[in-house]
Design a protein around this motif. Structure first.
Motif, PDB file in Angstrom:
ATOM      1  N   PRO A  66     -27.660  17.730  62.759  1.00  0.00           N
ATOM      2  CA  PRO A  66     -28.599  17.077  64.321  1.00  0.00           C
ATOM      3  C   PRO A  66     -29.814  17.089  63.851  1.00  0.00           C
ATOM      4  CG  PRO A  66     -26.717  18.906  63.971  1.00  0.00           C
ATOM      5  CD  PRO A  66     -26.508  18.590  63.269  1.00  0.00           C
ATOM      6  N   GLY A  67     -30.256  15.872  64.076  1.00  0.00           N
ATOM      7  CA  GLY A  67     -31.494  15.806  63.975  1.00  0.00           C
ATOM      8  C   GLY A  67     -32.444  15.355  63.157  1.00  0.00           C
ATOM      9  N   GLU A  68     -31.493  15.561  61.743  1.00  0.00           N
ATOM     10  CA  GLU A  68     -31.525  14.824  60.523  1.00  0.00           C
ATOM     11  C   GLU A  68     -30.306  13.165  60.813  1.00  0.00           C
ATOM     12  OE1 GLU A  68     -34.281  15.223  58.046  1.00  0.00           O
ATOM     13  OE2 GLU A  68     -34.383  17.128  59.777  1.00  0.00           O
ATOM     14  N   PRO A  69     -31.425  11.718  60.717  1.00  0.00           N
ATOM     15  CA  PRO A  69     -30.774  10.775  60.640  1.00  0.00           C
ATOM     16  C   PRO A  69     -30.303  10.220  59.527  1.00  0.00           C
ATOM     17  CG  PRO A  69     -32.760  10.053  60.635  1.00  0.00           C
ATOM     18  CD  PRO A  69     -32.911  12.154  60.802  1.00  0.00           C
ATOM     19  N   GLU A  70     -28.764  10.200  59.422  1.00  0.00           N
ATOM     20  CA  GLU A  70     -28.249  10.473  57.762  1.00  0.00           C
ATOM     21  C   GLU A  70     -26.823   9.353  58.429  1.00  0.00           C
ATOM     22  OE1 GLU A  70     -28.220  12.847  55.264  1.00  0.00           O
ATOM     23  OE2 GLU A  70     -30.624  14.039  55.080  1.00  0.00           O
ATOM     24  N   ALA A  71     -26.423   8.720  57.187  1.00  0.00           N
ATOM     25  CA  ALA A  71     -25.506   7.313  57.587  1.00  0.00           C
ATOM     26  C   ALA A  71     -25.361   7.134  56.896  1.00  0.00           C
ATOM     27  CB  ALA A  71     -25.731   6.932  58.761  1.00  0.00           C
ATOM     28  N   ILE A  72     -23.165   6.833  56.124  1.00  0.00           N
ATOM     29  CA  ILE A  72     -22.420   6.460  55.055  1.00  0.00           C
ATOM     30  C   ILE A  72     -21.935   5.122  56.649  1.00  0.00           C
ATOM     31  CG2 ILE A  72     -20.815   6.594  53.827  1.00  0.00           C
ATOM     32  CD1 ILE A  72     -21.080   9.638  53.984  1.00  0.00           C
ATOM     33  N   LEU A  73     -22.344   3.661  55.458  1.00  0.00           N
ATOM     34  CA  LEU A  73     -21.806   2.567  56.324  1.00  0.00           C
ATOM     35  C   LEU A  73     -20.537   2.574  55.125  1.00  0.00           C
ATOM     36  CD1 LEU A  73     -22.101  -0.034  57.014  1.00  0.00           C
ATOM     37  CD2 LEU A  73     -22.473  -1.409  55.016  1.00  0.00           C
ATOM     38  N   ILE A  74     -19.468   1.977  55.923  1.00  0.00           N
ATOM     39  CA  ILE A  74     -18.027   1.749  55.000  1.00  0.00           C
ATOM     40  C   ILE A  74     -18.308   0.335  54.926  1.00  0.00           C
ATOM     41  CG2 ILE A  74     -15.655   1.188  55.576  1.00  0.00           C
ATOM     42  CD1 ILE A  74     -15.937   4.143  57.762  1.00  0.00           C
ATOM     43  N   ARG A  75     -17.994  -0.274  53.641  1.00  0.00           N
ATOM     44  CA  ARG A  75     -18.153  -1.520  53.185  1.00  0.00           C
ATOM     45  C   ARG A  75     -17.217  -1.689  52.729  1.00  0.00           C
ATOM     46  NH1 ARG A  75     -22.349  -4.418  51.517  1.00  0.00           N
ATOM     47  NH2 ARG A  75     -21.177  -5.622  50.489  1.00  0.00           N
ATOM     48  N   ALA A  76     -15.958  -1.818  52.862  1.00  0.00           N
ATOM     49  CA  ALA A  76     -14.714  -2.464  52.036  1.00  0.00           C
ATOM     50  C   ALA A  76     -13.170  -0.978  51.917  1.00  0.00           C
ATOM     51  CB  ALA A  76     -15.187  -2.692  51.149  1.00  0.00           C
ATOM     52  N   ILE A  77     -12.712  -1.783  52.586  1.00  0.00           N
ATOM     53  CA  ILE A  77     -11.258  -1.161  53.242  1.00  0.00           C
ATOM     54  C   ILE A  77      -9.873  -1.516  52.378  1.00  0.00           C
ATOM     55  CG2 ILE A  77     -12.064   0.143  54.901  1.00  0.00           C
ATOM     56  CD1 ILE A  77      -9.686  -1.955  56.939  1.00  0.00           C
ATOM     57  N   GLU A  78      -9.115  -1.055  52.042  1.00  0.00           N
ATOM     58  CA  GLU A  78      -7.932  -1.138  51.913  1.00  0.00           C
ATOM     59  C   GLU A  78      -7.315  -1.834  52.441  1.00  0.00           C
ATOM     60  OE1 GLU A  78      -4.429  -0.323  48.175  1.00  0.00           O
ATOM     61  OE2 GLU A  78      -6.496   0.020  47.598  1.00  0.00           O
ATOM     62  N   PRO A  79      -6.460  -3.014  53.071  1.00  0.00           N
ATOM     63  CA  PRO A  79      -5.843  -2.640  54.409  1.00  0.00           C
ATOM     64  C   PRO A  79      -3.966  -2.129  53.592  1.00  0.00           C
ATOM     65  CG  PRO A  79      -6.287  -4.731  53.831  1.00  0.00           C
ATOM     66  CD  PRO A  79      -6.829  -4.360  52.637  1.00  0.00           C
ATOM     67  N   VAL A  80      -4.204  -1.069  54.982  1.00  0.00           N
ATOM     68  CA  VAL A  80      -2.352  -0.451  55.045  1.00  0.00           C
ATOM     69  C   VAL A  80      -1.588  -0.842  56.276  1.00  0.00           C
ATOM     70  CG1 VAL A  80      -2.049   1.756  55.485  1.00  0.00           C
ATOM     71  CG2 VAL A  80      -3.530   1.216  53.923  1.00  0.00           C
ATOM     72  N   GLN A  81      -1.986  -1.040  57.480  1.00  0.00           N
ATOM     73  CA  GLN A  81      -1.544  -1.194  58.691  1.00  0.00           C
ATOM     74  C   GLN A  81      -1.835  -2.103  59.473  1.00  0.00           C
ATOM     75  OE1 GLN A  81      -0.052   2.249  61.266  1.00  0.00           O
ATOM     76  NE2 GLN A  81      -2.127   2.888  60.320  1.00  0.00           N
ATOM     77  N   GLY A  82      -0.923  -3.199  59.972  1.00  0.00           N
ATOM     78  CA  GLY A  82      -1.729  -4.246  60.943  1.00  0.00           C
ATOM     79  C   GLY A  82      -2.291  -5.242  60.066  1.00  0.00           C
ATOM     80  N   ILE A  83      -1.365  -5.806  58.980  1.00  0.00           N
ATOM     81  CA  ILE A  83      -1.934  -6.213  57.948  1.00  0.00           C
ATOM     82  C   ILE A  83      -2.313  -8.480  58.949  1.00  0.00           C
ATOM     83  CG2 ILE A  83      -1.948  -7.952  55.995  1.00  0.00           C
ATOM     84  CD1 ILE A  83      -1.240  -5.013  54.545  1.00  0.00           C
TER      85      ILE A  83
END
Length: 192
Positions: A91-108
């Motif tokens: 908390p207080g250290e602003p970091e993040a990870i962008l999710i760029r791509a997924i391999e579809p599994v459910q609800g295609i």
């Protein structure tokens, strides 16, 4: 389904960017459930990263969630697309990870309904494509990844992981060369 624990999200950002690969991203909506294995991520380490929205501790209404505890969703609109990130760092250290791509599994089928008649490999092979396919939007901002309607669960362990420069940050000086993009080697759903 085995959800990732709060402790999982407390790992260092670059480590977590790799550990997220193979995890299952799940979204519940009124239309149904969609999910996919995360196959590409990008790390952003705010305070020292000119490519991050929170570079040099820049605090705005949009970036405020990045200053909170790890494991929250940071969603925002870039051009016309909503993108989803996992908040990381203390908390207080602003970091993040962008999710760029997924391999579809459910609800295609639902993903196709939302995205139109696309080739399978183009369905979720980019950060805006996957959010549209899954129904992730700005309403998910600040939501914990572990409570309805947005989850990250155990998936598979990738055999090989590749790393390289991040995408679309040409105006960020030296940061455009940081090898903070991670992907499952050879996966057809990786964006590039």
């Amino acid at each position: 389904m085995e959800l990732m624990t709060k402790e999982f999200f407390e790992q260092p950002t670059l480590t977590l960017a790799e550990e997220l690969l193979g995890c299952e991203l799940i979204k519940e909506t009124e239309a149904g459930i969609t999910s996919g294995y995360i196959v590409e991520t990008e790390a952003y380490i705010g305070a020292i990263d000119p490519a991050a929205h929170s570079f040099d501790y820049k605090r705005t209404k949009r970036t405020e969630i990045m200053f909170k505890e790890p494991g929250l969703a940071y969603t925002y609109v870039m051009h016309t697309h909503c993108l989803v990130n996992v908040v990381t760092g203390e908390p207080g250290e602003p970091e993040a990870i962008l999710i760029r791509a997924i391999e579809p599994v459910q609800g295609i089928d639902l993903m196709y309904d939302r995205r139109g008649d696309k080739k399978e490999k183009d369905l979720t092979n980019g950060p805006g494509k996957l959010t549209k396919a899954m129904g992730i939007d700005k309403a998910d901002y600040g939501h914990p990844f572990g409570e309805s309607p947005l989850y990250i669960a155990k998936g598979f362990t990738p055999e090989n992981i590749s790393t390289g420069p991040r995408v679309g940050i040409e105006n960020s000086g030296e940061a455009r060369h940081f090898p903070w993009r991670f992907w499952v080697t050879g996966n057809k759903f990786v964006s590039r």
